[in-house]
Design an enzyme around this catalytic site. Structure first.
Site, PDB file in Angstrom:
ATOM      1  N   TRP A  81      50.486  27.715  46.236  1.00  0.00           N
ATOM      2  CA  TRP A  81      49.952  29.074  46.248  1.00  0.00           C
ATOM      3  C   TRP A  81      51.061  30.119  46.303  1.00  0.00           C
ATOM      4  O   TRP A  81      50.827  31.254  46.656  1.00  0.00           O
ATOM      5  CB  TRP A  81      49.017  29.244  47.456  1.00  0.00           C
ATOM      6  CG  TRP A  81      47.691  28.589  47.262  1.00  0.00           C
ATOM      7  CD1 TRP A  81      46.546  29.164  46.775  1.00  0.00           C
ATOM      8  CD2 TRP A  81      47.341  27.234  47.542  1.00  0.00           C
ATOM      9  NE1 TRP A  81      45.522  28.262  46.728  1.00  0.00           N
ATOM     10  CE2 TRP A  81      45.983  27.055  47.201  1.00  0.00           C
ATOM     11  CE3 TRP A  81      48.043  26.141  48.047  1.00  0.00           C
ATOM     12  CZ2 TRP A  81      45.320  25.848  47.346  1.00  0.00           C
ATOM     13  CZ3 TRP A  81      47.374  24.927  48.192  1.00  0.00           C
ATOM     14  CH2 TRP A  81      46.028  24.794  47.842  1.00  0.00           C
TER      15      TRP A  81
ATOM     16  N   HIS B 143      36.519  31.401  46.732  1.00  0.00           N
ATOM     17  CA  HIS B 143      36.955  30.031  47.000  1.00  0.00           C
ATOM     18  C   HIS B 143      35.956  29.090  46.345  1.00  0.00           C
ATOM     19  O   HIS B 143      34.746  29.288  46.456  1.00  0.00           O
ATOM     20  CB  HIS B 143      37.052  29.776  48.508  1.00  0.00           C
ATOM     21  CG  HIS B 143      37.464  28.374  48.842  1.00  0.00           C
ATOM     22  ND1 HIS B 143      38.501  27.741  48.198  1.00  0.00           N
ATOM     23  CD2 HIS B 143      36.971  27.477  49.725  1.00  0.00           C
ATOM     24  CE1 HIS B 143      38.638  26.517  48.689  1.00  0.00           C
ATOM     25  NE2 HIS B 143      37.708  26.340  49.615  1.00  0.00           N
TER      26      HIS B 143
ATOM     27  N   ASP C  83      34.673  19.725  50.039  1.00  0.00           N
ATOM     28  CA  ASP C  83      35.764  20.600  49.609  1.00  0.00           C
ATOM     29  C   ASP C  83      37.069  19.813  49.639  1.00  0.00           C
ATOM     30  O   ASP C  83      37.455  19.282  50.676  1.00  0.00           O
ATOM     31  CB  ASP C  83      35.842  21.804  50.556  1.00  0.00           C
ATOM     32  CG  ASP C  83      36.799  22.890  50.055  1.00  0.00           C
ATOM     33  OD1 ASP C  83      37.530  22.631  49.080  1.00  0.00           O
ATOM     34  OD2 ASP C  83      36.810  23.977  50.654  1.00  0.00           O
TER      35      ASP C  83
ATOM     36  N   ASN D  95      29.835  33.024  56.941  1.00  0.00           N
ATOM     37  CA  ASN D  95      29.117  33.816  57.947  1.00  0.00           C
ATOM     38  C   ASN D  95      29.986  34.641  58.880  1.00  0.00           C
ATOM     39  O   ASN D  95      29.468  35.261  59.804  1.00  0.00           O
ATOM     40  CB  ASN D  95      28.237  32.893  58.800  1.00  0.00           C
ATOM     41  CG  ASN D  95      26.889  32.652  58.151  1.00  0.00           C
ATOM     42  OD1 ASN D  95      26.200  33.592  57.801  1.00  0.00           O
ATOM     43  ND2 ASN D  95      26.540  31.402  57.956  1.00  0.00           N
TER      44      ASN D  95
ATOM     45  N   TYR E 171      44.959  35.073  45.441  1.00  0.00           N
ATOM     46  CA  TYR E 171      43.499  35.124  45.555  1.00  0.00           C
ATOM     47  C   TYR E 171      43.038  34.630  46.927  1.00  0.00           C
ATOM     48  O   TYR E 171      41.892  34.797  47.322  1.00  0.00           O
ATOM     49  CB  TYR E 171      42.833  34.328  44.427  1.00  0.00           C
ATOM     50  CG  TYR E 171      42.818  32.829  44.624  1.00  0.00           C
ATOM     51  CD1 TYR E 171      41.714  32.192  45.169  1.00  0.00           C
ATOM     52  CD2 TYR E 171      43.911  32.038  44.271  1.00  0.00           C
ATOM     53  CE1 TYR E 171      41.697  30.824  45.365  1.00  0.00           C
ATOM     54  CE2 TYR E 171      43.902  30.674  44.459  1.00  0.00           C
ATOM     55  CZ  TYR E 171      42.785  30.068  45.005  1.00  0.00           C
ATOM     56  OH  TYR E 171      42.773  28.709  45.195  1.00  0.00           O
TER      57      TYR E 171
END
Length: 732
Positions: free
Chosen positions: A280, A374, A397, A437, A561
């Site tokens: 990243w 994401h 994930d 959340n 991002y």
């Protein structure tokens, strides 16, 4: 069956680990009990001369099992469903005196009680849920069997043998790779844990080999196609190799919960030499920038052939490859995108943004990050390990974010459990709950060391959760599967349930929030085209009869991002006087020269506007991102769009920038049309166009797609695609 090697560990007997589909240990061709009397010729007994598996892609086995798309010449079937096998013997089979059975073996140390050695008896009637072989035809020396597998069978590549009984022992066929049989999960079988009722959904989530991944910003959603390529040559073996590399016990490979959890760890290389190295930091030396990939095929084939992690991936690449893995093995799966996704390190449901007293962001104290978006996956399965009602879509994930049971993986977490706040259920539900959340909390860090909560935004995180619609390239909003609407009683109850189960909120923000200011502030970002100037328009609204003076600060950052800032390219302060009950607009010009030199992988610009009402001390804060509009690649074709006919594909790109692009790679992909290929251009001068032609010969009919990407030293995330309808070859 062959004798199991015995390994002793400290006074107890243990079987060596059986954790590789590739390693083999063949059973003996003869298992005789004592000596064979003189004059007895074992060749007089039933002897197998040939086995026919009806494994061509037009044969009923592959058509009935929905495996005819796999570019693989072995038999591929789905568990819990019958298939046909024909055995040719040396003489006619007599069921009154001849006894034989089919055997399936997987791994090096097969055992019946582990499901790695499967003796299939010949029965008069097949029983649902059980292995069995029924004779459905006897003709001359041939016997045709209908073989039924268990819906809980191990998923993998099995070796097949025929064992014939004689009074003196067993005669077994020799190892023959032509009879190897792949057994996959079966979403068409009601008894399978991955059963999916809707036929259109099975078509989309299991059989579709091209997908759409959503990225960008919630106000400027971008799409890109992704070639999953789960049916391409070598991909099925590469997916089985991933489980071997994870040293996953073969006996667990029939359980979709375990398979998806192991897969989520193996797609990233963080701690297990898995498929993809994440990066990243905008530095992609010795590898491929994440934005350059057009699909999963190159990545998985390179991983298996090199046996080393492939460089580089980011969340959508991890999700694309993981989707290939799941669909290839028969687990219904889809890629989902969560806009404004919280990376909450400690699952405390709070993204804290610390401000200085003058309204600037305090980067030292602000540790939490909000990802613009994401991507993760959902896999469809029952959850017998959870209470009734928590089966269905499970969040999985493979992007390495947080450690789970000692490895970088996440899920499967029941989406239904996340929605209702039941985060006590495994696996990793608190982390996913926080991703969608969390609250965004603005806190002023005063010079005296105290912290004051200025504002709380409860609607920013998990703003929109989407996936590709069934049967089309459009977007399907699935936000309500993860969370109730803000302000509903159910939403409050779900939050209270999550808090009860241990998700913690350190600050009771509802009581601390200051009274609302009399001044409102908002701003808009003009649609920004790469290489062009654009404007921010900031609006102040005074809702009171008083006059106010305001000091405002605009900060423009190039951000990853993931929400992490790389470089501040814009700083501007200004003052505004607001008359009673009036509004004022202020325009701020952003010049191309300010941001062009610092651009990152996805050309995302993030603006933070803070303002202080000098008369009251109130702080107003708003942040927004914009994704620059980037040029596209043009794809054209000429020639007959037909299976087996040559078709010329032209890829064209024009450099819109005022600088020369260096080290340009263009990639082209299209499952069923062309194998992934690429071409390099040393440079493309400003406003000049490059063209590249490839000849391809489609081998799959129906709706297909060509996908192209371009990457260079200074410009990335450039895509193009073309939808095609490929005709079948006319029958003679």
């Amino acid at each position: 069956m062959s004798e199991t090697p015995r390994t002793t560990f400290g006074g107890r007997r243990a079987v060596p680990p059986n954790n590789s589909n590739a390693k083999e240990n063949d059973p003996p061709t003869m298992e005789l009990q004592g000596l064979v009397p003189r004059g007895v010729n074992l060749q007089d007994y039933l002897h197998v001369q040939n086995v026919n598996l009806f494994k061509e892609r037009w044969d009923s086995n592959k058509l009935d099992h929905h495996t005819d798309k796999y570019d693989n010449n072995k038999l591929i079937v789905r568990r819990g469903q019958s298939f046909y096998v024909q055995i040719d013997f040396n003489r006619p089979y007599d069921p009154r005196k001849d006894l034989f059975r089919v055997e399936y073996v997987i791994g090096r140390y097969p055992q019946k009680n582990k499901g790695t050695y499967i003796p299939v008896p010949v029965v008069s009637e097949l029983q649902s849920g059980k292995w069995g072989a029924k004779v459905i035809m006897r003709e001359n020396r041939s016997v045709r069997l209908s073989i039924q597998s268990s819906p809980e069978c191990i998923v993998g590549k099995f070796r097949m043998y025929i064992a014939v009984w004689t009074p003196y022992g067993i005669i077994r066929t020799s190892r023959d790779t032509e009879t190897d049989t792949y057994i996959l999960f079966n979403p068409w079988c009601e008894e399978d844990a991955v059963y999916l009722e809707d036929d259109r959904e099975r078509e989309e989530y299991v059989l579709n080999d091209i997908g759409v991944i959503f990225y960008g910003d919630v106000n400027n959603i971008k799409t890109r196609s992704w070639s999953y390529g789960q049916f391409e040559d070598g991909i099925l073996d590469a997916c089985l190799y991933m489980m071997d590399r994870a040293q996953m016990d073969l006996s667990g490979r029939g359980n979709p919960i375990k398979v998806s959890r192991v897969g989520s760890a193996m797609v990233n290389s963080k701690d297990d030499e898995g498929v993809l190295v994440g990066s990243w930091d905008n530095i992609y030396a010795y590898g491929v920038p994440p934005s350059a990939w057009t699909g999963s095929i190159d990545i998985l084939l390179e991983y298996q052939s090199s046996q080393n992690p492939v460089r580089y991936g980011q969340c959508w690449v991890f999700a694309g490859v993981f989707n290939t893995f799941l669909r290839c093995l028969g687990i219904p799966a889809r890629v989902v995108t969560n806009y404004f996704s919280a990376h909450d390190n400690d699952a405390n449901l709070q993204m804290d943004i610390f401000l200085e007293e003058d309204g600037n962001v305090n980067s030292k104290l602000t540790k939490d990050s909000v990802w613009n978006y994401h991507c993760w996956n959902e896999a469809w399965m029952t959850r017998p390990d959870l209470p009734v009602g928590f089966g269905g879509w499970q969040a999985v994930d493979s992007t390495p974010q947080e450690n789970s049971d000692g490895m970088y993986r996440c899920g499967p977490a029941s989406v239904q459990a996340i929605k209702h706040g039941h985060v006590c259920f495994q696996f990793d539900a608190p982390f996913v709950f926080a991703e969608v959340n969390s609250d965004l909390v603005y806190i002023t860090a005063k010079k005296d060391g105290t912290h004051v909560v200025e504002a709380v935004d409860t609607t920013h995180i998990g703003k929109l959760i989407v996936t590709k619609q069934v049967g089309g390239d459009g977007m399907k909003d699935i936000t309500d599967t993860y969370k109730f609407q803000e302000g509903q009683k159910e939403e409050r109850l779900a939050l209270e349930t999550a808090l009860m189960y241990g998700v913690k909120k350190p600050v009771n923000t509802e009581d601390i929030v200051k009274s609302r200011s009399n001044v409102d502030m908002d701003f808009e970002v003009e649609n920004a085209v790469l290489g062009k100037d654009f404007r921010l328009t900031i609006t102040f609204q005074n809702n009171s009869p008083s006059t106010y003076t305001i000091s405002a600060y605009v900060s423009g950052n190039i951000i990853f991002y993931t929400g992490v800032s790389k470089e501040e390219f814009k700083k501007e302060t200004f003052d505004v006087t607001l008359e009673p009950l009036s509004f004022k607009k202020k325009e701020v010009l952003v010049r191309a020269g300010e941001y062009m030199g610092q651009l990152l992988e996805q050309a995302t610009l993030h603006f933070f506007v803070t303002a202080r009402v000098n008369d009251t001390g109130d702080i107003l804060a708003k942040q927004k991102s914009t994704v620059l509009m980037i040029p596209k690649i043009i794809i054209k074709v000429r020639g007959a769009k037909m299976v087996g006919s040559d078709m010329v594909v032209t890829v064209e790109f024009t450099n819109p920038l005022s600088e020369t692009l260096q080290n340009v790679w263009i990639r082209l992909d299209g499952p069923g049309l062309i194998k992934p290929t690429r071409k390099m251009f040393r440079e493309i001068r400003p406003n000049s166009t490059v063209q590249w032609e490839e000849v391809c010969r489609p081998w799959v009919s129906g709706p297909r797609k060509l996908i192209a990407s371009m990457t260079s030293d200074s410009l990335r995330h450039v895509y193009g695609e073309l939808n095609l309808q490929i005709e079948r070859q006319p029958s003679v």
